[in-house]
Design a protein around this motif. Structure first.
Motif, PDB file in Angstrom:
ATOM      1  N   LYS A 113       6.156  11.648  23.254  1.00  0.00           N
ATOM      2  CA  LYS A 113       7.066  10.517  23.910  1.00  0.00           C
ATOM      3  C   LYS A 113       7.294  10.677  25.307  1.00  0.00           C
ATOM      4  O   LYS A 113       7.956  10.071  25.847  1.00  0.00           O
ATOM      5  CB  LYS A 113       8.200  10.197  23.117  1.00  0.00           C
ATOM      6  CG  LYS A 113       7.983  10.070  21.581  1.00  0.00           C
ATOM      7  CD  LYS A 113       9.063  10.145  20.604  1.00  0.00           C
ATOM      8  CE  LYS A 113       8.931   9.905  19.085  1.00  0.00           C
ATOM      9  NZ  LYS A 113       8.227  11.150  18.729  1.00  0.00           N
TER      10      LYS A 113
ATOM     11  N   LEU B   6      18.212  10.609  25.460  1.00  0.00           N
ATOM     12  CA  LEU B   6      18.155   9.915  24.037  1.00  0.00           C
ATOM     13  C   LEU B   6      18.773   8.590  24.012  1.00  0.00           C
ATOM     14  O   LEU B   6      18.171   7.638  23.569  1.00  0.00           O
ATOM     15  CB  LEU B   6      18.379  10.648  22.884  1.00  0.00           C
ATOM     16  CG  LEU B   6      17.647  12.066  22.645  1.00  0.00           C
ATOM     17  CD1 LEU B   6      18.036  12.888  21.575  1.00  0.00           C
ATOM     18  CD2 LEU B   6      16.119  11.719  22.326  1.00  0.00           C
TER      19      LEU B   6
ATOM     20  N   MET C  11      16.849   5.854  26.407  1.00  0.00           N
ATOM     21  CA  MET C  11      15.116   5.469  26.452  1.00  0.00           C
ATOM     22  C   MET C  11      14.902   4.307  26.398  1.00  0.00           C
ATOM     23  O   MET C  11      15.819   3.482  25.980  1.00  0.00           O
ATOM     24  CB  MET C  11      14.774   6.213  24.920  1.00  0.00           C
ATOM     25  CG  MET C  11      14.885   7.397  24.763  1.00  0.00           C
ATOM     26  SD  MET C  11      13.947   7.926  23.347  1.00  0.00           S
ATOM     27  CE  MET C  11      15.099   7.640  21.938  1.00  0.00           C
TER      28      MET C  11
ATOM     29  N   GLU D  99      14.177   0.194  25.889  1.00  0.00           N
ATOM     30  CA  GLU D  99      14.316  -0.568  24.588  1.00  0.00           C
ATOM     31  C   GLU D  99      12.863  -0.665  24.004  1.00  0.00           C
ATOM     32  O   GLU D  99      12.874  -0.883  22.965  1.00  0.00           O
ATOM     33  CB  GLU D  99      14.876  -1.943  24.908  1.00  0.00           C
ATOM     34  CG  GLU D  99      16.331  -1.876  25.215  1.00  0.00           C
ATOM     35  CD  GLU D  99      16.945  -3.016  25.657  1.00  0.00           C
ATOM     36  OE1 GLU D  99      17.597  -3.604  24.743  1.00  0.00           O
ATOM     37  OE2 GLU D  99      16.707  -3.632  26.543  1.00  0.00           O
TER      38      GLU D  99
ATOM     39  N   TRP E 232      10.429   1.249  23.559  1.00  0.00           N
ATOM     40  CA  TRP E 232      10.043   2.320  22.846  1.00  0.00           C
ATOM     41  C   TRP E 232      10.350   1.864  21.194  1.00  0.00           C
ATOM     42  O   TRP E 232       9.649   2.587  20.421  1.00  0.00           O
ATOM     43  CB  TRP E 232      10.913   3.687  22.874  1.00  0.00           C
ATOM     44  CG  TRP E 232      10.381   4.258  24.209  1.00  0.00           C
ATOM     45  CD1 TRP E 232       9.470   3.786  25.236  1.00  0.00           C
ATOM     46  CD2 TRP E 232      10.193   5.750  24.453  1.00  0.00           C
ATOM     47  NE1 TRP E 232       9.529   4.680  26.177  1.00  0.00           N
ATOM     48  CE2 TRP E 232       9.676   5.772  25.829  1.00  0.00           C
ATOM     49  CE3 TRP E 232      10.957   6.749  23.824  1.00  0.00           C
ATOM     50  CZ2 TRP E 232       9.572   7.172  26.328  1.00  0.00           C
ATOM     51  CZ3 TRP E 232      10.792   7.879  24.552  1.00  0.00           C
ATOM     52  CH2 TRP E 232      10.218   8.065  25.367  1.00  0.00           C
TER      53      TRP E 232
ATOM     54  N   ARG F  80      12.003   5.252  19.097  1.00  0.00           N
ATOM     55  CA  ARG F  80      13.442   5.979  19.504  1.00  0.00           C
ATOM     56  C   ARG F  80      13.742   6.573  18.240  1.00  0.00           C
ATOM     57  O   ARG F  80      14.517   7.540  18.117  1.00  0.00           O
ATOM     58  CB  ARG F  80      14.376   4.827  19.676  1.00  0.00           C
ATOM     59  CG  ARG F  80      13.979   4.166  21.357  1.00  0.00           C
ATOM     60  CD  ARG F  80      14.684   2.719  21.452  1.00  0.00           C
ATOM     61  NE  ARG F  80      16.073   2.843  21.250  1.00  0.00           N
ATOM     62  CZ  ARG F  80      16.998   2.793  22.019  1.00  0.00           C
ATOM     63  NH1 ARG F  80      16.500   2.959  23.463  1.00  0.00           N
ATOM     64  NH2 ARG F  80      18.418   2.730  21.846  1.00  0.00           N
ATOM     65  N   ASP F  81      13.672   5.855  17.134  1.00  0.00           N
ATOM     66  CA  ASP F  81      14.229   6.341  16.048  1.00  0.00           C
ATOM     67  C   ASP F  81      13.415   7.719  15.327  1.00  0.00           C
ATOM     68  O   ASP F  81      14.174   8.606  14.821  1.00  0.00           O
ATOM     69  CB  ASP F  81      13.985   5.353  14.719  1.00  0.00           C
ATOM     70  CG  ASP F  81      15.151   4.163  15.072  1.00  0.00           C
ATOM     71  OD1 ASP F  81      16.166   4.235  15.648  1.00  0.00           O
ATOM     72  OD2 ASP F  81      14.741   2.843  14.428  1.00  0.00           O
TER      73      ASP F  81
ATOM     74  N   HIS G  51      19.990  12.970  16.747  1.00  0.00           N
ATOM     75  CA  HIS G  51      20.452  11.576  16.905  1.00  0.00           C
ATOM     76  C   HIS G  51      21.621  11.809  17.787  1.00  0.00           C
ATOM     77  O   HIS G  51      22.613  12.608  17.545  1.00  0.00           O
ATOM     78  CB  HIS G  51      20.883  10.846  15.764  1.00  0.00           C
ATOM     79  CG  HIS G  51      21.126   9.470  16.265  1.00  0.00           C
ATOM     80  ND1 HIS G  51      22.338   8.913  16.760  1.00  0.00           N
ATOM     81  CD2 HIS G  51      20.601   8.108  15.595  1.00  0.00           C
ATOM     82  CE1 HIS G  51      22.303   7.377  16.848  1.00  0.00           C
ATOM     83  NE2 HIS G  51      21.092   7.332  16.213  1.00  0.00           N
TER      84      HIS G  51
ATOM     85  N   ARG H 198      12.136   7.323  32.084  1.00  0.00           N
ATOM     86  CA  ARG H 198      12.322   8.121  30.982  1.00  0.00           C
ATOM     87  C   ARG H 198      13.304   9.200  30.877  1.00  0.00           C
ATOM     88  O   ARG H 198      14.285   9.600  30.322  1.00  0.00           O
ATOM     89  CB  ARG H 198      10.884   8.763  30.485  1.00  0.00           C
ATOM     90  CG  ARG H 198       9.721   7.722  30.288  1.00  0.00           C
ATOM     91  CD  ARG H 198       8.664   8.014  29.767  1.00  0.00           C
ATOM     92  NE  ARG H 198       7.492   7.460  29.764  1.00  0.00           N
ATOM     93  CZ  ARG H 198       6.300   7.312  28.796  1.00  0.00           C
ATOM     94  NH1 ARG H 198       6.390   8.377  28.132  1.00  0.00           N
ATOM     95  NH2 ARG H 198       5.482   6.425  28.726  1.00  0.00           N
TER      96      ARG H 198
END
Length: 638
Positions: A4, A524, A527, A529, A531, A535-536, A544, A578
């Motif tokens: 990522k 985090l 990141m 949107e 993605w 993201r999750d 998280h 990023r």
């Protein structure tokens, strides 16, 4: 896909077999190796896409030979010189390909912000943005099988989800054919345009393939499973009857199944002892291109589906083959060949005559290829017994008893993989007398799903220990000075560099951070949107920011900079979406308070990775000067 945070990479495949190494003492010093400047190394050409014209007489490609990626065209038969088609001095232009009438599509963003648009270049050279929406990203999705339209994906409607559009080639009017409810990444569109393959990511090791019916609006799960299985769509067969699906169900490595759309039955198509990285058919289905990620190289086969026999290609220079494009007639093909000691060369191949023609050579003619160094695959045991693969580059002309400085090179990701492809920075450093060890630490892709998942929730800890353990291997070679080993990396590798200086402050003599994460909480949370479900997946793998804030705080170098006591070089693009520039600003300011030497190089017109040759030259020159000063020492310059 777990990679990522990895920097932009171009074109990797391979033909070579893996190498097992047994180290002996260095041989007597042979004839002197010529030393080259970074400017000479950067005169090599990088490529960024290619295609064959509809009449199969010309080859389109993008390259940075003029300093910025632009479009070029050259005859398929190898006569004449490439003609430059675009003249951008700022934004990189990457070839998508020809339309059936000979017009050209290409992709470009603004200053590295990754919000790519799709552009049309007319035959007279005029250009039109086909996707002019602001703050939206557009991705090409392939030509339709009838060649009357093309598909693209856009997050214009919903920044967190990519819809699929079809654009008519004659009218250039788009039509929405799939409205993404969120959570899906669109894949291939079937030849009859009825079905769209979709990928749904849960974690980096767990994903599914769906089949969306544009007529009934049904979205069908094709890969129902238990536990963690990584599934993903590859593409439809030209007859539209089957969908190829990559899966690692029941295996350590990914293989390919063929799913019959009529019967719903899945059949194993290809398996290997490594991940199958690509498996696709030519336009009419005569040839299947199969590539296997074999120990940082890819074994490539082109299979004639009529006989199921492998096409025997003429002898080529050893290395990685990539960018395989077979013309619609299936009579002609183009591809690139790249190796760890040779930059890519663009080739044309005629199936009927069996003739292979080099079209554009990437190596600067000022450089003697014999002076370049091949990477060698090695392995060492880490702190817990896990075997870690790495790529070793050692300078030529080693003298018995000589002790050289070394630098660890850590890839992006966290799930990336350093492969045996050409790197001007690596060759520049090795040519200057540095040993380079590119570590594929746990969490790297290509070595099975157990190895891939071994760093989950252990980032900056278990994977960093793999890097620390590599020092024992380097010391055992006999030609590396254990006190002069540094660490360097880009993107997630930049984070590993900062983590190394922060959490193991006595292990590495220096650090070079290129676009690296310093604060996981901010990264985090910020990141992009687009993605979407990635993201999750990232939250589940790393943590998280809302529920794991303490753990993320503890693994973020920014909050522990008082521990850093070794010299640090930081390189950053101002437009990076990023890893935000403030990450590097803050890490530099904090480390300076320690009285530690810190150097900071920023680029106002770059994003996450380099697309401008001038900036790469500046950055890599700064890297070598920094290492000469703080790792090797000016009195020891080789």
């Amino acid at each position: 896909m777990k990679n990522k945070f990895a920097q932009r990479t171009l074109l990797v495949l391979s033909l070579s077999a893996p190498i097992s190494l047994v180290f002996a003492g260095p041989a007597p010093k042979p004839s002197a190796v010529r030393k080259y400047t970074i400017e000479q190394f950067m005169k090599t050409i990088r490529f960024g896409g290619s295609d064959i014209s509809p009449d199969e007489q010309m080859v389109l490609f993008s390259s940075n030979q003029d300093g910025v990626f632009n479009l070029y065209e050259t005859p398929f038969n190898g006569t004449g010189q490439p003609k430059q088609l675009t003249n951008s001095k700022t934004n990189a232009i990457f070839a998508i390909g020809y339309l059936p009438d000979g017009r050209i599509l290409y992709s470009s963003d603004q200053g590295g912000n990754e919000l790519n648009h799709i552009y049309l270049r007319e035959k007279d050279g005029t250009v039109k943005d086909l996707t002019p929406a602001e703050k939206a990203k557009f991705q090409f999705g392939g030509l339709s099988h009838d060649r009357k339209s093309f598909f693209y994906q856009s997050n214009q409607r919903n920044r967190a989800a990519f819809d699929v559009y079809e654009m008519d080639v004659a009218t250039l009017k788009p039509t929405l054919i799939f409205e993404n409810p969120g959570g899906f990444f669109p894949g291939d569109v079937s030849p009859d345009k009825r079905y769209i393959s979709l990928a749904k990511t849960t974690t980096g090791a767990n994903s599914d393939t769906y089949l969306y019916d544009t007529k009934t609006k049904e979205n069908k799960l094709l890969t129902k499973h238990e536990g963690e299985v990584k599934n993903g769509p590859q593409g439809f067969t030209p007859d539209g009857r089957k969908l190829l699906i990559s899966t690692d169900e029941g295996k350590e490595f990914s293989y390919v199944k063929s799913y019959d759309l009529t019967t719903g039955q899945g059949t194993v198509l290809d398996k290997a002892n490594w991940d199958i990285s690509a498996d696709y058919l030519s336009y009419r289905g005569r040839y299947r291109v199969l590539s296997v990620n074999n120990d940082a190289r890819t074994e490539l086969k082109i299979i004639d589906t009529r006989t199921n026999q492998v096409v025997k290609l003429p002898a080529l220079p050893g290395g990685d083959i990539t960018g395989v494009t077979i013309a619609d007639s299936e009579d002609r093909m183009i591809f690139f060949v790249n190796s760890s000691n040779s930059p890519a060369t663009l080739y044309a191949y005629d199936f009927k005559s069996g003739k292979t023609t080099p079209l554009v050579r990437g190596l600067n003619p000022e450089i003697n290829a014999e002076d370049l160094v091949s990477g060698e695959v090695i392995r060492y045991k880490s702190f817990d017994g896990m075997e870690v693969p790495a790529l070793l580059y050692k300078p030529k002309g080693l003298v018995s008893g000589e002790k050289l400085p070394a630098i660890l090179s850590i890839h992006g990701g966290p799930g990336g993989q350093t492969r045996l492809t050409y790197s001007p920075l690596v060759q520049y450093l090795v040519n200057s007398g540095y040993v380079v060890l590119a570590v594929n630490n746990r969490g790297s892709s290509g070595y099975g799903k157990t190895f891939f998942a071994a760093d989950d929730r252990k980032h900056g800890d278990a994977d960093l220990k793999d890097c620390v353990e590599s020092k024992k291997f380097l010391a055992a070679t006999g030609y590396v000075d254990p006190a002069k080993i540094g660490i360097m990396g880009g993107s997630y590798g930049g984070y590993m560099t900062l983590a190394g200086l922060t959490f193991t402050p006595d292990e590495f003599a220096v650090g070079v951070d290129i676009f690296g994460v310093a604060n996981w909480l901010r990264t985090l949370n910020s990141m992009p949107e687009w993605w979407g479900p990635q993201r999750d997946a990232m939250f589940k793998e790393i943590g998280h920011p809302k529920t794991d804030s303490v753990a993320l705080y503890n693994k973020s170098p920014l909050f522990h900079t008082e521990r850093i006591k070794k010299p640090l070089l930081v390189i950053q693009g101002a437009n990076d979406p990023r890893v935000l520039k403030i990450e590097s600003d803050e890490i530099v300011a904090n480390v300076k308070k320690n009285g530690v030497p810190v150097e900071y190089v920023t680029f106002p017109n770059e994003g996450h990775g380099f697309v401008k040759k001038e900036n790469e030259i500046t950055a890599y020159k700064a890297v070598k000067e920094f290492l000469d000063k703080y790792l090797r020492g000016p009195a020891l310059v080789r």
